[in-house]
Structure formats: structure tokens, C-alpha cells
Scaffold this motif. Structure first.
Motif, PDB file in Angstrom:
ATOM      1  N   THR A 651     -77.199  35.539  76.543  1.00  0.00           N
ATOM      2  CA  THR A 651     -77.384  35.248  77.962  1.00  0.00           C
ATOM      3  C   THR A 651     -78.865  34.986  78.228  1.00  0.00           C
ATOM      4  N   PRO A 652     -79.231  33.821  78.768  1.00  0.00           N
ATOM      5  CA  PRO A 652     -80.653  33.495  78.967  1.00  0.00           C
ATOM      6  C   PRO A 652     -81.326  34.476  79.923  1.00  0.00           C
ATOM      7  N   PRO A 653     -82.626  34.704  79.729  1.00  0.00           N
ATOM      8  CA  PRO A 653     -83.371  35.541  80.672  1.00  0.00           C
ATOM      9  C   PRO A 653     -83.304  34.962  82.086  1.00  0.00           C
ATOM     10  N   LEU A 654     -83.487  35.818  83.073  1.00  0.00           N
ATOM     11  CA  LEU A 654     -83.318  35.411  84.474  1.00  0.00           C
ATOM     12  C   LEU A 654     -84.281  34.284  84.856  1.00  0.00           C
ATOM     13  N   TRP A 728     -69.330  31.008  80.520  1.00  0.00           N
ATOM     14  CA  TRP A 728     -69.045  32.294  79.888  1.00  0.00           C
ATOM     15  C   TRP A 728     -70.221  33.276  80.012  1.00  0.00           C
ATOM     16  N   ARG A 729     -71.279  32.893  80.673  1.00  0.00           N
ATOM     17  CA  ARG A 729     -72.472  33.738  80.736  1.00  0.00           C
ATOM     18  C   ARG A 729     -72.295  34.865  81.749  1.00  0.00           C
ATOM     19  N   PRO A 730     -72.589  36.107  81.332  1.00  0.00           N
ATOM     20  CA  PRO A 730     -72.521  37.235  82.270  1.00  0.00           C
ATOM     21  C   PRO A 730     -73.600  37.096  83.347  1.00  0.00           C
ATOM     22  N   ALA A 731     -73.329  37.694  84.495  1.00  0.00           N
ATOM     23  CA  ALA A 731     -74.296  37.650  85.597  1.00  0.00           C
ATOM     24  C   ALA A 731     -75.413  38.654  85.359  1.00  0.00           C
ATOM     25  N   ARG A 732     -76.575  38.360  85.909  1.00  0.00           N
ATOM     26  CA  ARG A 732     -77.706  39.286  85.882  1.00  0.00           C
ATOM     27  C   ARG A 732     -78.023  39.753  87.301  1.00  0.00           C
ATOM     28  N   ARG A 738     -81.293  42.696  84.896  1.00  0.00           N
ATOM     29  CA  ARG A 738     -80.434  43.344  83.907  1.00  0.00           C
ATOM     30  C   ARG A 738     -79.009  42.800  83.991  1.00  0.00           C
ATOM     31  N   LEU A 739     -78.313  42.842  82.851  1.00  0.00           N
ATOM     32  CA  LEU A 739     -76.926  42.373  82.812  1.00  0.00           C
ATOM     33  C   LEU A 739     -75.991  43.393  83.434  1.00  0.00           C
ATOM     34  N   ALA A 777     -77.411  44.959  72.731  1.00  0.00           N
ATOM     35  CA  ALA A 777     -77.200  43.529  72.547  1.00  0.00           C
ATOM     36  C   ALA A 777     -78.217  42.727  73.358  1.00  0.00           C
ATOM     37  N   GLU A 778     -78.490  43.167  74.562  1.00  0.00           N
ATOM     38  CA  GLU A 778     -79.445  42.466  75.416  1.00  0.00           C
ATOM     39  C   GLU A 778     -80.860  42.551  74.841  1.00  0.00           C
TER      40      GLU A 778
END
Length: 839
Positions: A651-654, A728-732, A738-739, A777-778
């Protein structure tokens, strides 16, 4: 069909110059004195060299001079091993119309480029003459290159004296490691000889397609063909084996060397095709490994279809009429390379084969007593007949695609036939594979709860597993009249104390797995027989793990079916399923488990299954049979879960606006590091879950289902890169970056896998585990993004030892972006057309 000693064909025991027809159920002969036979004397040949040099030299001379069967004169197949054979083949390849046409085409293309670049001036008075001269120079240059490629590639069957000596030497070396010889089925050998005689009359090739677990595979098949009087096959080999001395030896014994990757080299590809055509037109036998490389995991790998694609092209084009396919299974009591496989699977770079390593490790390898090798031949079949049968079958199946399945020029038709051919061969190999005692022991030790198992219980479970293998139509290595206890002890001796330990001084000897990772290689040799039962057991476990009474643990049929469908799709790249479809396979599997009194099934008034649960008898037995199936599949579920969790780190950084592409190999290494951490912290039950091959297969499935996108550059120096698909990317969290640990499409997918995972001591604290796992994982993902951005977005040369390496760009070029868009659209179209279940 069962493989009982009473109704199975006897084995042929091949040990050096002795072939013995063994009675069914043979394990090993009683000990002999020195004068009772040749087996003991043969094994002592090298040991006697200094004390009996004349006797040793006499025996060598029998092979070199070709006394008796050693002459290799009356061979079933086309003539080989005559002076001038290599030049004859080279001439056939170089004169092939296909190759000459390609050379002319490439020359014309080059001349056109030179005209465009102004190197040839059309305004010159003698332009046509200069152009023709230049074209002639280019053609000759391409001819020279093609001839060099051909000479480096082709096998060089030239000397019978060489092959006799090679047979003697290799047999001596092989049988010092595998001291109980090579076993084959007499029935299969006689059938193969009959097929070979018919193929000889029709001038057709037999294409041997073995599984690949060891370098011994091709050695054992060559020895068998030589000893049985069959024409040796040309063996397709990677050019990584073409190192000094050994490479030349193998080439004169049958090796055909090809590159691991052809890239866009049209001339090289055409030379390979012309050589394959030449072999098939001449009726020369061919051998290539259907899996490509050696299996590091013990089970069959998905088919690699490169060489088969050339073979099919020979038939589709009409240049070759037919060929005979013969799938081959080679099984070992112990595979000598497994220790090295474990090192590779844990992430260490694969070492390039070289003579120094071979010689330095040779003495220790040859002093081992690794048991025996079992080779089984499936009934050979016509490739032309297979193609016609598939075309007829596919024409009758309704399809959303309007395709003429008899049009072999159609790329879709070719790809479909090629894939079907590959998986049929794998299924045939599984059908004839023999389960060795070591595989039975390894499977039992890794599918029992507790630290170890007593000798009595080990024997009982091996006996139970033997029955299950036979009930599933599998074959078990012949045990004969030897007590099962002796067979088990034999297997333990071969595995050795480095894999299986024993605790003495107790009420009975107690055995335990010392190296579970390496022992899993032998467990995986049996899993193909029970994959359907394992998937059902894992689906049922989504309720069993809840605990409580039977009513809580029973599962509605539709829920079970949905989870089985999900898992079977998830592991489509790992296992080979029956071609009859999910519903037929599921109903048959449930009926079998019910007949074994492992589950109970409830049905409605119309006879439809409504609910499934564990039977009372299975509960009373401590779930030992049900747990067996779960233990088989749990390491693979664990690995897929780990792979899915590792995607969180992509997941890309914010603050990152543009897409950053991560090198695929670095993502896999990060997943392995995450897995090792979780294992030692108690969040993974199986260290085998960090297996690089299984993780790679999971990533491949994620790519096929659009969860990740992968780009492969046209520049072969640039490694593949990947990203997590945007949807498919989780929200931050907008404030902290943070995820969200337990929200989003990816986490729901991960939890669906986790629902079939083995319950562990640290798994019931819910959110705490989720937060910790996602946090790790993050953290690892953040480091990958930092490294990717620090590496820059440009291609740069390395320095020092790494000179020549290319840094993978963190962003895509315009051409790569357009190629990605086309690939994503094609994947979506393919999934819709094939009506595949989405993960």
C-alpha cells in the motif's frame, strides 16, 4: 484400481549388468555371500581397484569392447552412435526450409534498416549490385551464427565405445549412492518395447516427459534405455549444465543444450524449431522435463510448455506427421539434493552448477546409501490422436467464444491445446507414481499432533496410510513378505538422523521430525492423492475450529461448497485437479469421506445434501483421520495467507501521489522475512509457509486475479516489478497515515483464507494479532518503498562486482504503461470469457 502384491506385475531389478525379475511385493533381497551373485561384487568394484586391478580392468574392458548386451548393436529405434551422426544432423538443421526462410527474412529486414539509415544510397548507379552484395554478406553472417548455434546445441551421438564406457562409469557412480538399484515394472517395460518397435517401423519419435526432482532423473532414464536396448533419447537440458568437461560429456551422452530464455532472438528460436523438426522427422527419441526445472518442493510443478510448443508447431505445420508421448515418473527413497533445495526455498540464491562443486561433494554423496530408484512409464499415446480428440471434444462444448477448434493456426486454439496437453501429462505422471516408504513416513510424521510418535503408532499409521493410498488408486512401493516393521525401519535408515530423530531410553522408541522443512519434500509426494479430501477438510475446519458441540461445528452444504471453490481456485497453480469439475469431485469426495466414517451427511427429502459434520466415530477417535487431511493442506493455506498479508505492505504511503513499482523479487524477500518473524513470534504454525516457491505461486495467482499488477520489461536486464491494484488497496487514516488493520477488500480476502488456517495459541486475541501483523507488514513495506524511490526512476549501471546489473526503475515508461493497460484489459476479458470464479 488397487496395487496389491497379488495382482500387480513383478518388478525388474536393474543393478549394473544384472536384470532380475522380482516377484510382486519385492523390497530387497536377502543378504548373500560373496559367491552367491554379482550384486555384492559389483558394489565392491571401486573398493577392489587397488587390491584387484586386473579383475577391475577386465570388467571395464567388457564394456569398452561391447561383449554381449553391452555392444548396444540391436537397438529398437533409429540408428545413432555412428561416425558422422552429428554432421548429418547439423546438415539437416541448416538446410531446413524453415531456417533458410528465416535467415532470408532477417537479412531483408536488416538491409531495409540500412537503407532507411542511409547506409545504402539508392541514388548510386550500382545501388542494386551493392544492395545484393550487402545482403549476401548479411546472409552469410547469419548462416555462420546459425551454424555455431546448431553446433553448440545439438547432442553428439558419435561413439559406441564412449557410450559403453560412460554407461559403466555412471552405473558404478549411481549405484554407490542408490545401492538398491533401479526398479521398473516389467509390464510397463514390455509395453514400452512394443510401442518402440512400432514407432521404429513408422519412423516416429517417442517423447519421454518425466517429472523432475533430481539430476539423477535423466541419468536413470538413459541407463534404462541403454540396458533395455532402446534408442537413447536426446535430452533437452538448460545451458547452465554446459560447464567445462561435464558439459561435453553430457552432450556426447545425449544432452541438447538450450538457453533458459530466448527473448526476442528470432534466429535462435528458429534454430531450435528446426532442430526439433529434424529429430521428429527422423524418428529420434526426445526427452524433456514437463516441469522445466527441478521441483524443490517434492510435488509436481505447473507445466512449462516451451519445448512442447515447438513439438506441437512441428505437427500443426505438417512438417511432422505424429509423435508418441510417454509420461514418466521417477521416485526416490531419498533425493540427494533436498538439503540444497531447502536453502534455496528459504531465500538463498541458487548456486550455478560447476565441476568444482560436483567433485568436492561427490565423495560424500557417493558414500551415502540412499535406497532405490523407482521408474514408472505411463502407457504411451499418439500426440496426433490427442490433438484430434481434443478438437472434437472442444467443438461440442458450448462457448462464449466463436472459435473453430480445428483451426490450429488460431492462437487461442493452440494455447488451449498446449495447456491441456501439459496438464494431461502431469495427471498421467501422478497416475503411475509410486509412493516410497520414506514418503509414507514423512507424511505420517508431519500429520500427527504432538512432539513425536512411538514406534508402534508409527507403524500403525503407515499401514493406515498405505491403505488410503491404494484406495485412492495410488501405487505403493512393493513391500513383499517383509514385515511392515522392517519396511518402516528401512525408510527410517534412509532418511537418517538429520531428518528423523529417535529418543531412546523410553518405554518404546519415539520418533520425531528433526528437519520439518526438508521432510515436507517427502510429504508432498503423497499430497496429490488426497487434495480433494484436504480441501473439504479445510473448508469444514471453518466451523470445527469454533469448538463446542456438533451442532455448532456442522456446516451448511452451500457454505462448504463456497469455501472449497475458493480454496481450489486459490491453489490452482499448486495442485492438479480432476477434470470432471467441482460438483462431481465434491460429491465423490464427500461420499468417500462418509464411507470412511470420517464425516456424516444430512440430506433433505429430495436427497440433496444440506449439512456436513464430523462423524461420532471420528470424534471418538480423536479426529486423527480428519486431522490428517487438514495437516496436509495447512502449510499451503498458511503460505497463501502470509502472501496475502504481505500485500498490505504494498500500500503506497499517504503522501505518495505517483505509483511506485516494487521489484517482484524484493517483495517476495520481504514476504519471507515477514513470515520468518511471524513464525518465531508464534503467529505462523509452519516454517514451510515461508517457502519461496509457494509464495511465488501465490503471487502468480494474485496477478491472474487482478489483485496485483506486474510489468515485465522488454529489456531482459530489468527485473519484473509489481504494485497493488488500486481497487485492492487498504485505506489509510488521513490524519496518521496508518493502515486500518481490519477493513477493506484485501483484509476480507485475507480473512477468508485465514478462516481455514490452523488455530494456534496466539490466534484468539483477534484485534491484537491483526494490529501486530499489519504493523509488521506495513513497516517492511515502508522500507521497500524507500529503497525503490532511493534507487531512482532511471536505468543505471552497477559498479564493481555488480557491474552490468540494472536498477529496476520505480516508475513506468510510457510504453510500459500502455502495455500494462492492455494486459489488465486482456485479463479482465479472459476472466469473463472463461467464467472463472473470482477470489
Amino acid at each position: 484400481m488397487t496395487d496389491r502384491p497379488s495382482d500387480s506385475a513383478p518388478d525388474l531389478r536393474i543393478l549394473g549388468d544384472e536384470i532380475t525379475l522380482q516377484p510382486s511385493g519385492f523390497v530387497e533381497p536377502p543378504k548373500r555371500t560373496r559367491d552367491e551373485g554379482k550384486e555384492q561384487a559389483l558394489m565392491e568394484n571401486f573398493a577392489r581397484f587397488r587390491s584387484e586391478p586386473l579383475q577391475f580392468l577386465r570388467e571395464v574392458s567388457l564394456y569398452v569392447s561391447g561383449t554381449g548386451w553391452r555392444a548396444y548393436d540391436h537397438v529398437v529405434g533409429q540408428p545413432i552412435f555412428y561416425s558422422g551422426f552429428s554432421e548429418h544432423i547439423k546438415t539437416e538443421v541448416m538446410s531446413a526450409t524453415l531456417l533458410q526462410t528465416k535467415i532470408a527474412e532477417l537479412a531483408d529486414m536488416r538491409v531495409a534498416v540500412e537503407e532507411k539509415e542511409g547506409l545504402l544510397n539508392k541514388l548510386d548507379n550500382d545501388f542494386q549490385t551493392k544492395r545484393a552484395q550487402r545482403r549476401g554478406v548479411i546472409v552469410q553472417s547469419l548462416q555462420d551464427v546459425a551454424e555455431h548455434l546448431t553446433d553448440s546445441m545439438i547432442c553428439k551421438f558419435e561413439s559406441k565405445t564412449f557410450i559403453r564406457g560412460a554407461y559403466y562409469m555412471v552405473t558404478q557412480l549411481l549405484l554407490r549412492a542408490y545401492h538398491q538399484g533401479i526398479h521398473v515394472s516389467s509390464e510397463e517395460v514390455l509395453r514400452l518395447r512394443n510401442v518402440a518397435e512400432e514407432a521404429q517401423r513408422k519412423k516416429q519419435s517417442i517423447i519421454f516427459l518425466p517429472c523432475h526432482r533430481s539430476h539423477v532423473d535423466y541419468v536413470s532414464l538413459q541407463l534404462l534405455c541403454y540396458r533395455l536396448g532402446l534408442a537413447l533419447p536426446v535430452v533437452v537440458s538448460g545451458d547452465n549444465l554446459n560447464f567445462p568437461i561435464v558439459g561435453s560429456f553430457l552432450q556426447h551422452a545425449g544432452a541438447m543444450y538450450i538457453r533458459r530464455s530466448f527473448g526476442d532472438d528470432q534466429l535462435y528460436t528458429t534454430v531450435v524449431q528446426a532442430y526439433i523438426d529434424t529429430l521428429l522427422r527422423g524418428g529420434y527419441n526426445l526427452e524433456c522435463f514437463i516441469e522445466g526445472g527441478r521441483s524443490r518442493t517434492g510435488k509436481l510443478l505447473p507445466p512449462k510448455l516451451g519445448i512442447l510448443n515447438f513439438v506441437l508447431d512441428s505437427l500443426f505445420s505438417g512438417r511432422v506427421e505424429d509423435a508418441i508421448i510417454c509420461p514418466v515418473s521417477t521416485q526416490y527413497d531419498k533425493v540427494v539434493e533436498t538439503e540444497g533445495y531447502v536453502t534455496e526455498l528459504l531465500g538463498m540464491p541458487k548456486k550455478k552448477e560447476n565441476l568444482a562443486d560436483f567433485l568436492s561433494g561427490g565423495s560424500s554423496v557417493l558414500s551415502l546409501r540412499l535406497g532405490r530408484v523407482d521408474v514408472r512409464f505411463h502407457e504411451p499415446w499418439s500426440l496426433r490422436g490427442f490433438i484430434d480428440q481434443q478438437a472434437t471434444r472442444l467443438s461440442k462444448v458450448p462457448s462464449a467464444m466463436n472459435i473453430n477448434w480445428r483451426d490450429t493456426k488460431n492462437a487461442t486454439v493452440r494455447q488451449k491445446l498446449l495447456r491441456t496437453l501439459g496438464y494431461k501429462v502431469l495427471a498421467d505422471i501422478n497416475d503411475v507414481s509410486v509412493v516410497m516408504p520414506t514418503a509414507l513416513i514423512g507424511t505420517v510424521l508431519l500429520t500427527l499432533r504432538g512432539r513425536g510418535v512411538g514406534r508402534t503408532e508409527l507403524i500403525r499409521r503407515v499401514e493406515w496410510l498405505t491403505g488410503r493410498v491404494r484406495a485412492k488408486g495410488g501405487r505403493v512401493a512393493h513391500f513383499g513378505n517383509s514385515p511392515l516393521s522392517d519396511v518402516v525401519q528401512r525408510g527410517l535408515d534412509v532418511l537418517g538422523k538429520d531428518l528423523v530423530g529417535v529418543v531412546d531410553g523410553l518405554a518404546e522408541p519415539t520418533y520425531y521430525a528433526v528437519d520439518r522443512f526438508q521432510l515436507s519434500f517427502y510429504r508432498n509426494m503423497t499430497i496429490h492423492l488426497f487434495i480433494s479430501e484436504a480441501l473439504v477438510a479445510a473448508a469444514l475446519y471453518t466451523r470445527v475450529k469454533r469448538g463446542g458441540g456438533p451442532s455448532i461445528q456442522d456446516i451448511p452444504y452451500q457454505d462448504l461448497r463456497d469455501q472449497v471453490l475458493f480454496l481450489s481456485s486459490l491453489f490452482r497453480g499448486e495442485f492438479i485437479y480432476s477434470s470432471e469439475g467441482l460438483n462431481v469431485n465434491l460429491e465423490r469426495t464427500l461420499a468417500g469421506l462418509e464411507a470412511d466414517n470420517i464425516i456424516h451427511i444430512e440430506k433433505d427429502e429430495e436427497g440433496h445434501i444440506t449439512k456436513i459434520g464430523l462423524s461420532d466415530a471420528e470424534r471418538a477417535a480423536g479426529r486423527e483421520n480428519y486431522d490428517f487431511y487438514c495437516f496436509l493442506i495447512w502449510p499451503f493455506i498458511e503460505s497463501s495467507w502470509l502472501a496475502a498479508v504481505s500485500l498490505v505492505g504494498l500500500t503506497p504511503p499517504l503522501a505518495q501521489k505517483a505509483d511506485i513499482w516494487i521489484q517482484t523479487s524484493k517483495a517476495l524477500s520481504s514476504a519471507q522475512l515477514l513470515g520468518k518473524t511471524l513464525y518465531h513470534q508464534g503467529d505462523l504454525s509452519y516454517f514451510e509457509a515461508v517457502n519461496k516457491e509457494t509464495l511465488k505461486n501465490s503471487y502468480q495467482r494474485f496477478e491472474e486475479e487482478g489483485i496485483i499488477h506486474v510489468v515485465r520489461s522488454r529489456d531482459s536486464r530489468i527485473p519484473p516489478r509489481l504494485r497493488l491494484a488500486p481497487d485492492w488497496r487498504p485505506a489509510r487514516d488521513p490524519a496518521t497515515g496508518r493502515l486500518a488493520p481490519t477493513a477493506g477488500r484485501l483484509w476480507e480476502f485475507t480473512e477468508k483464507i485465514a478462516s481455514s488456517r490452523r488455530e494456534g495459541k496466539n490466534r484468539r486475541d483477534g484485534a491484537t494479532v491483526s494490529t501486530r501483523v499489519v504493523g509488521l507488514a506495513e513497516e517492511l513495506g515502508g522500507k521497500m518503498f524507500e529503497e525503490a524511490m532511493a534507487g531512482g526512476g532511471s536505468v543505471g549501471e552497477g559498479k564493481g562486482k555488480g557491474k552490468g546489473k540494472v536498477v529496476a526503475p520505480a516508475t513506468l515508461s510510457g510504453e510500459e504503461a500502455r502495455e500494462l493497460g492492455r494486459a489488465v484489459r486482456e485479463q479482465r476479458r479472459r476472466r469473463r470469457l472463461e467464467s472463472r470464479a473470482r477470489l
